[in-house]
Structures are given as C-alpha cells and as structure tokens.
Design an enzyme around this catalytic site. Structure first.
Site, PDB file in Angstrom:
ATOM      1  N   MET A 283      -3.921  17.547  24.530  1.00  0.00           N
ATOM      2  CA  MET A 283      -3.145  17.055  25.398  1.00  0.00           C
ATOM      3  C   MET A 283      -2.750  18.061  26.639  1.00  0.00           C
ATOM      4  SD  MET A 283      -0.032  14.138  24.072  1.00  0.00           S
ATOM      5  CE  MET A 283       0.323  15.226  22.975  1.00  0.00           C
ATOM      6  N   CYS A 284      -2.543  17.571  27.610  1.00  0.00           N
ATOM      7  CA  CYS A 284      -2.017  18.599  28.565  1.00  0.00           C
ATOM      8  C   CYS A 284      -1.189  19.571  28.023  1.00  0.00           C
ATOM      9  CB  CYS A 284      -1.465  17.750  29.363  1.00  0.00           C
ATOM     10  SG  CYS A 284      -0.843  19.365  31.242  1.00  0.00           S
TER      11      CYS A 284
END
Length: 198
Positions: free
Chosen positions: A129-130
């Site tokens: 994920m970011c």
C-alpha cells in the site's frame, strides 16, 4: 500549549494508513484539504480532521492563501523517515520484487492492452500500500541508467494514481499505464537523468 511529540507518538501517527496517504498527497503538492480528500477517497470533514491532527503534532504546517488553508510538510525529515523505513523494509522483502526482464518475473497475468516493446526492468509491488510502491519506484529510478524502461506493477489504486504524477515531477517519461483483468496496474516509465530532480 502545544503537546510535545514523542518517538512513540510519531510511530503511532505513521502507523495509520490514511495518515500515510494524506502525508504523501500533501508531499505531492496537493495541498488543500479538498485536493487531499479527492486523492485519498475520504470526505472533506474527515480529511480536515486528519490534516489538523498532523499539524498539531508538528508534522505538517499550514498557511492561508486567498482565504484557503494550504498544508505542507513542516520538515523534509519526515519524508526521509518514510524513505529510510521503506528502504529497510524493501531490503528485508527484496526477493522476487525486482528483476531484469519480464521472463525472469513470475507474473500470472498480463495487461489487456500491451505497451510496445519489453521493459528492461520490472518492479512488482503488488500487495503493498501507499507510500511503499511510490517511494520504492522513486528509489529504483534513481539507480537505473538513462533511457532504460521500467515496468512497475501495483494493485493499490492510489499508488497507480500517485506513481505517474511523481514520475513526471521527477522528469522521467511516463510511456503508458494499463490494467489487467485482475485489477493489477502496469506503469511503464522511461528513465531520464537529464534535468531530473532527485
């Protein structure tokens, strides 16, 4: 009186996925609460609460421009902390993520629309994920030779939006972006070292 930030509290703040996404949105110069809310997919009220808490912690600053509050990092040190942490994580989890060509990578599916030519390198960031995919891509681009083609594969929609924007900010060329039938995004980037701000 402003509450003193401790190391424990800093790591608690950075352990929240939405706060990380907001920090990266602010770093990418999307600095109003409205812009940030559109990027991270939260309503404006929730986004503003997050931004305010990050400001109260001293991680963000804000200023009023033409009646609109604009948010920015209080220091580059926060961004460096994220970079160092992600570099450490990537070293521990490096196996199978980065390879010199598509044939060497285990990719179950391919894009619906192919970009002409094979990439020189593949960075598979599915499952991350970011901000991990974006910062890892930036690091890899800084290490590759001018003119090489990097294919980045992500399955996190926010990363699929952020990476092309950041690539162009850094002066590299976005060749194309496509998606397969499993929701994996394929981002093709040509490395350009001239006039590239690292």
């Amino acid at each position: 009186m402003k509450k003193k930030l401790t190391l424990e509290n800093l790591f608690k703040i950075l352990a929240n996925q939405k706060r990380l996404e907001i920090l990266m949105a602010v770093y990418d110069n999307n600095q109003t609460a409205t812009e940030v809310s559109k990027i991270v997919g939260l309503d404006i009220s929730t986004t503003y609460r997050y931004l305010k808490s990050l400001k109260e912690a001293g991680i963000l600053n804000s200023r009023i421009v033409k009646g609109i509050e604009m948010f920015d990092f209080s220091s580059e040190e926060v961004y460096k902390i994220l970079q160092y942490a992600i570099n450490f994580i990537n070293k521990l989890n490096a196996e199978g993520r980065f390879c010199e060509n598509l044939a060497a990578c285990e990719i179950e599916s391919r894009p619906i629309v192919q970009i002409s030519g094979e990439p020189d390198y593949v960075l598979d960031m599915r499952g991350e994920m970011c901000p991990v995919p974006g910062l890892t891509t930036q690091q890899v681009l800084s290490e590759l030779e001018d003119g090489k083609i990097l294919l980045v594969i992500v399955d996190y929609p926010l990363s699929a939006e952020r990476i092309p924007n950041r690539v162009e900010q850094l002066g590299h060329e976005l060749i194309g972006r496509t998606i397969d039938n499993q929701g994996n995004f394929y981002i093709y980037i040509k490395v350009k070292k001239t006039n590239t701000s690292e």
